[in-house]
Design a protein around this motif. Structure first.
Motif, PDB file in Angstrom:
ATOM      1  N   ILE A 121       0.849  -1.209   0.000  1.00 33.39           N
ATOM      2  CA  ILE A 121       0.000   0.000   0.000  1.00 33.39           C
ATOM      3  C   ILE A 121       0.880   1.253   0.000  1.00 33.39           C
ATOM      4  O   ILE A 121       0.622   2.210  -0.736  1.00 33.39           O
ATOM      5  N   ALA A 122       1.953   1.220   0.793  1.00 27.05           N
ATOM      6  CA  ALA A 122       2.876   2.371   0.839  1.00 27.05           C
ATOM      7  C   ALA A 122       3.494   2.632  -0.533  1.00 27.05           C
ATOM      8  O   ALA A 122       3.843   3.767  -0.850  1.00 27.05           O
ATOM      9  N   CYS A 123       3.602   1.589  -1.336  1.00 29.03           N
ATOM     10  CA  CYS A 123       4.179   1.733  -2.682  1.00 29.03           C
ATOM     11  C   CYS A 123       3.095   1.963  -3.736  1.00 29.03           C
ATOM     12  O   CYS A 123       3.352   1.846  -4.951  1.00 29.03           O
ATOM     13  N   GLY A 124       1.866   2.221  -3.293  1.00 30.93           N
ATOM     14  CA  GLY A 124       0.776   2.567  -4.223  1.00 30.93           C
ATOM     15  C   GLY A 124       0.128   1.374  -4.908  1.00 30.93           C
ATOM     16  O   GLY A 124      -0.534   1.521  -5.940  1.00 30.93           O
ATOM     17  N   LYS A 125       0.290   0.181  -4.344  1.00 26.23           N
ATOM     18  CA  LYS A 125      -0.284  -1.022  -4.970  1.00 26.23           C
ATOM     19  C   LYS A 125      -1.576  -1.446  -4.262  1.00 26.23           C
ATOM     20  O   LYS A 125      -1.816  -1.077  -3.108  1.00 26.23           O
ATOM     21  N   ASN A 126      -2.351  -2.248  -4.967  1.00 25.73           N
ATOM     22  CA  ASN A 126      -3.551  -2.841  -4.351  1.00 25.73           C
ATOM     23  C   ASN A 126      -3.156  -4.152  -3.677  1.00 25.73           C
ATOM     24  O   ASN A 126      -2.226  -4.831  -4.127  1.00 25.73           O
ATOM     25  N   VAL A 127      -3.932  -4.516  -2.650  1.00 18.41           N
ATOM     26  CA  VAL A 127      -3.634  -5.777  -1.950  1.00 18.41           C
ATOM     27  C   VAL A 127      -4.903  -6.607  -1.841  1.00 18.41           C
ATOM     28  O   VAL A 127      -5.982  -6.076  -1.551  1.00 18.41           O
ATOM     29  N   LYS A 128      -4.757  -7.908  -2.095  1.00 22.36           N
ATOM     30  CA  LYS A 128      -5.890  -8.830  -1.912  1.00 22.36           C
ATOM     31  C   LYS A 128      -5.454  -9.974  -1.002  1.00 22.36           C
ATOM     32  O   LYS A 128      -4.407 -10.596  -1.235  1.00 22.36           O
ATOM     33  N   GLY A 129      -6.253 -10.221   0.016  1.00 16.40           N
ATOM     34  CA  GLY A 129      -5.988 -11.337   0.917  1.00 16.40           C
ATOM     35  C   GLY A 129      -6.759 -12.549   0.437  1.00 16.40           C
ATOM     36  O   GLY A 129      -7.943 -12.462   0.111  1.00 16.40           O
ATOM     37  N   ILE A 130      -6.064 -13.675   0.376  1.00 14.75           N
ATOM     38  CA  ILE A 130      -6.712 -14.925  -0.060  1.00 14.75           C
ATOM     39  C   ILE A 130      -6.835 -15.817   1.171  1.00 14.75           C
ATOM     40  O   ILE A 130      -5.835 -16.112   1.843  1.00 14.75           O
ATOM     41  N   GLN A 131      -8.058 -16.237   1.483  1.00 14.65           N
ATOM     42  CA  GLN A 131      -8.311 -17.045   2.682  1.00 14.65           C
ATOM     43  C   GLN A 131      -7.963 -18.514   2.434  1.00 14.65           C
ATOM     44  O   GLN A 131      -8.126 -19.014   1.330  1.00 14.65           O
ATOM     45  N   LYS A 132      -7.519 -19.197   3.481  1.00 17.49           N
ATOM     46  CA  LYS A 132      -7.351 -20.653   3.490  1.00 17.49           C
ATOM     47  C   LYS A 132      -6.440 -21.187   2.379  1.00 17.49           C
ATOM     48  O   LYS A 132      -6.769 -22.174   1.705  1.00 17.49           O
ATOM     49  N   GLY A 133      -5.350 -20.529   2.147  1.00 17.24           N
ATOM     50  CA  GLY A 133      -4.321 -21.051   1.258  1.00 17.24           C
ATOM     51  C   GLY A 133      -4.792 -21.290  -0.172  1.00 17.24           C
ATOM     52  O   GLY A 133      -5.652 -20.581  -0.692  1.00 17.24           O
ATOM     53  N   PHE A 134      -4.207 -22.322  -0.790  1.00 16.75           N
ATOM     54  CA  PHE A 134      -4.541 -22.601  -2.197  1.00 16.75           C
ATOM     55  C   PHE A 134      -5.985 -23.071  -2.350  1.00 16.75           C
ATOM     56  O   PHE A 134      -6.599 -22.888  -3.399  1.00 16.75           O
ATOM     57  N   MET A 135      -6.542 -23.649  -1.270  1.00 19.80           N
ATOM     58  CA  MET A 135      -7.946 -24.082  -1.341  1.00 19.80           C
ATOM     59  C   MET A 135      -8.851 -22.861  -1.497  1.00 19.80           C
ATOM     60  O   MET A 135      -9.760 -22.843  -2.335  1.00 19.80           O
ATOM     61  N   GLY A 136      -8.564 -21.819  -0.702  1.00 13.52           N
ATOM     62  CA  GLY A 136      -9.345 -20.585  -0.783  1.00 13.52           C
ATOM     63  C   GLY A 136      -9.171 -19.899  -2.131  1.00 13.52           C
ATOM     64  O   GLY A 136     -10.108 -19.268  -2.647  1.00 13.52           O
ATOM     65  N   LEU A 137      -7.973 -20.028  -2.694  1.00 16.98           N
ATOM     66  CA  LEU A 137      -7.748 -19.452  -4.035  1.00 16.98           C
ATOM     67  C   LEU A 137      -8.678 -20.131  -5.038  1.00 16.98           C
ATOM     68  O   LEU A 137      -9.380 -19.467  -5.804  1.00 16.98           O
ATOM     69  N   LEU A 138      -8.713 -21.475  -5.006  1.00 20.60           N
ATOM     70  CA  LEU A 138      -9.560 -22.204  -5.964  1.00 20.60           C
ATOM     71  C   LEU A 138     -11.042 -21.935  -5.720  1.00 20.60           C
ATOM     72  O   LEU A 138     -11.853 -22.012  -6.644  1.00 20.60           O
ATOM     73  N   ASN A 139     -11.392 -21.613  -4.452  1.00 17.25           N
ATOM     74  CA  ASN A 139     -12.799 -21.289  -4.140  1.00 17.25           C
ATOM     75  C   ASN A 139     -13.081 -19.790  -4.239  1.00 17.25           C
ATOM     76  O   ASN A 139     -14.165 -19.338  -3.847  1.00 17.25           O
ATOM     77  N   GLU A 161     -12.006 -17.323  -2.481  1.00 18.26           N
ATOM     78  CA  GLU A 161     -12.227 -16.621  -1.194  1.00 18.26           C
ATOM     79  C   GLU A 161     -11.191 -15.500  -1.102  1.00 18.26           C
ATOM     80  O   GLU A 161     -10.163 -15.622  -0.430  1.00 18.26           O
ATOM     81  N   ILE A 162     -11.472 -14.452  -1.812  1.00 17.84           N
ATOM     82  CA  ILE A 162     -10.495 -13.374  -2.022  1.00 17.84           C
ATOM     83  C   ILE A 162     -11.130 -12.048  -1.606  1.00 17.84           C
ATOM     84  O   ILE A 162     -12.284 -11.775  -1.977  1.00 17.84           O
ATOM     85  N   ILE A 196      -7.738 -17.796 -11.881  1.00 17.38           N
ATOM     86  CA  ILE A 196      -8.481 -17.026 -10.857  1.00 17.38           C
ATOM     87  C   ILE A 196      -7.675 -15.790 -10.437  1.00 17.38           C
ATOM     88  O   ILE A 196      -8.247 -14.704 -10.263  1.00 17.38           O
ATOM     89  N   CYS A 197      -6.366 -15.946 -10.297  1.00 17.50           N
ATOM     90  CA  CYS A 197      -5.526 -14.767  -9.983  1.00 17.50           C
ATOM     91  C   CYS A 197      -5.751 -13.697 -11.062  1.00 17.50           C
ATOM     92  O   CYS A 197      -5.997 -12.519 -10.733  1.00 17.50           O
ATOM     93  N   ARG A 198      -5.673 -14.092 -12.335  1.00 20.19           N
ATOM     94  CA  ARG A 198      -5.837 -13.116 -13.431  1.00 20.19           C
ATOM     95  C   ARG A 198      -7.221 -12.487 -13.379  1.00 20.19           C
ATOM     96  O   ARG A 198      -7.381 -11.275 -13.538  1.00 20.19           O
ATOM     97  N   LYS A 199      -8.246 -13.322 -13.129  1.00 18.83           N
ATOM     98  CA  LYS A 199      -9.629 -12.818 -13.054  1.00 18.83           C
ATOM     99  C   LYS A 199      -9.769 -11.724 -11.996  1.00 18.83           C
ATOM    100  O   LYS A 199     -10.491 -10.746 -12.183  1.00 18.83           O
ATOM    101  N   HIS A 200      -9.034 -11.881 -10.880  1.00 21.02           N
ATOM    102  CA  HIS A 200      -9.122 -10.897  -9.786  1.00 21.02           C
ATOM    103  C   HIS A 200      -8.037  -9.826  -9.894  1.00 21.02           C
ATOM    104  O   HIS A 200      -7.864  -9.034  -8.974  1.00 21.02           O
ATOM    105  N   GLY A 201      -7.333  -9.816 -11.001  1.00 18.66           N
ATOM    106  CA  GLY A 201      -6.311  -8.779 -11.231  1.00 18.66           C
ATOM    107  C   GLY A 201      -5.047  -8.973 -10.419  1.00 18.66           C
ATOM    108  O   GLY A 201      -4.216  -8.061 -10.340  1.00 18.66           O
TER     109      GLY A 201
END
Ligand code: ATP
Length: 324
Positions: A32-50, A52-53, A92-97
């Motif tokens: 954030i200090a460097c002007g970027k967006n941040v997304k938290g992904i819940q529950k590891g790779f399982m949350g990524l596939l589901n 949960e971002i 999914i990463c690409r879909k969420h930018g």
């Protein structure tokens, strides 16, 4: 030149470790200090596939640095071991930018990070495990808290063990690695330290040692046994039968994973989180952050995974001499 990373995702994977929250906070705050967006992904790779971002703002990581566990939660995910799962994760990463990703976990999680990097998502790993079993780094997030928690618990068992003139076997975590056992063995002044890297199943030697120590007037006998050896309860039964000395096994278990992280874990995890963001902003991918020879370093994941970690011989030999 590849486009500069704009949105950084962060996830925790594998077993949780105290200090992971400090790393999450550092990733978010530095990005954030460097002007970027941040997304938290819940529950590891399982949350990524589901999917949960969630978007993360500065305040979403407030008041977490002192908390154990991981606010993003963690999981193990077999689907991510498959090519289809990994392709889906990258899509999914690409879909969420998400064009840069920080994976906080052990070496299994690094393999997931490696797979995502191969699918075009710039990915950086951070060593998050209480076991200290990652070869490319002298420090892993959570080890310091875990050994301090175990050490304090062992001190308490030692007190009662001395009072009752017992022999105590205390089993500590570490999976197949003996670092927690070695450190606690030295720090708690154990008479025997059993670690999988060096264990030769010489139980009779331990029994002789207990009998000799009792003759010399020692009121207790403390054996630190690593999880990778296990069988503490049956070992206690055999030792009691052979020595006639009351012998108890205590398995410390999951208490070693929890609790508020130590200053060292908060500090080092913060540096590692910030370093992971630096690497992404430099356009790097497929790398892991490490701490080697008092420097913050990074390695190619493939190289990091091919390294072998060994128990330092000097430390092991010294632990044996101090136990006489
Ligand atoms: P810990 O040291 O706490 O066990 P870890 O990261 O080594 O942490 P693992 O269970 O080995 O824990 O791995 C965590 C997750 O990483 C797995 O559940 C899986 O989703 C992913 N992963 C592990 N191995 C691979 C692999 N070969 N390819 C892709 N993903 C993997």
């Amino acid at each position: 030149m590849s486009k500069e990373v704009q949105t950084i995702g962060v996830l925790t994977s594998g077993g949780d470790a105290p200090g992971m929250n400090a790393a999450i906070r550092a990733v978010a705050r530095k990005a954030i200090a460097c002007g970027k967006n941040v997304k938290g992904i819940q529950k590891g790779f399982m949350g990524l596939l589901n999917e949960e971002i969630m978007d993360m703002q500065r305040k979403d990581v407030s008041d977490i640095i002192q908390r154990g566990g991981t606010i993003l939660r963690t999981a193990r995910c077999d689907e991510f071991r498959t090519e289809e799962g990994q392709q889906k994760g990258a899509d999914i990463c690409r879909k969420h930018g998400i064009d840069g990703l920080v994976v906080i976990g052990g070496d299994g999680s690094y393999r997931g990070a490696q797979a995502l990097a191969a699918h075009g998502i710039n990915t950086i790993g951070i060593p998050g495990t209480i076991d200290l079993d990652i070869a490319c780094t002298d420090y892993t997030i959570g080890f310091d808290t875990a050994v301090n928690t175990a050490m304090q618990a062992i001190d308490k068992v030692r007190d009662t063990s001395s009072s009752h003139e017992r022999c105590s076997i205390i089993e500590v975590m570490g999976r197949n690695a003996g670092y927690i056992a070695l450190w606690c063995g030295v720090a708690n002044g154990a008479e025997d330290i059993l670690i999988p890297e060096k264990y030769e199943f010489r139980e009779q030697e331990i029994i002789n040692n207990i009998i000799n120590n009792r003759k010399k007037g020692k009121t207790h006998h403390l054996i630190i046994n690593a999880e990778g050896i296990g069988h503490s309860t049956s070992m206690a039964r055999r030792i009691e039968a052979a020595t006639g000395i009351e012998t108890r096994a205590t398995i410390l278990g999951y208490m070693q994973r929890g609790g508020s992280p130590t200053c060292k874990d908060r500090f080092y995890a913060s540096m590692m989180g910030a370093k992971a963001v630096d690497l992404l902003l430099e356009g790097k991918s497929n790398r892991v952050v490490g701490y080697k020879h008092a420097q913050w370093v990074d390695y190619d994941i493939d190289e990091a995974l091919s390294m072998q970690k060994v128990i330092p011989e000097y430390e092991y030999e010294t632990s044996r001499m101090l136990a006489i």
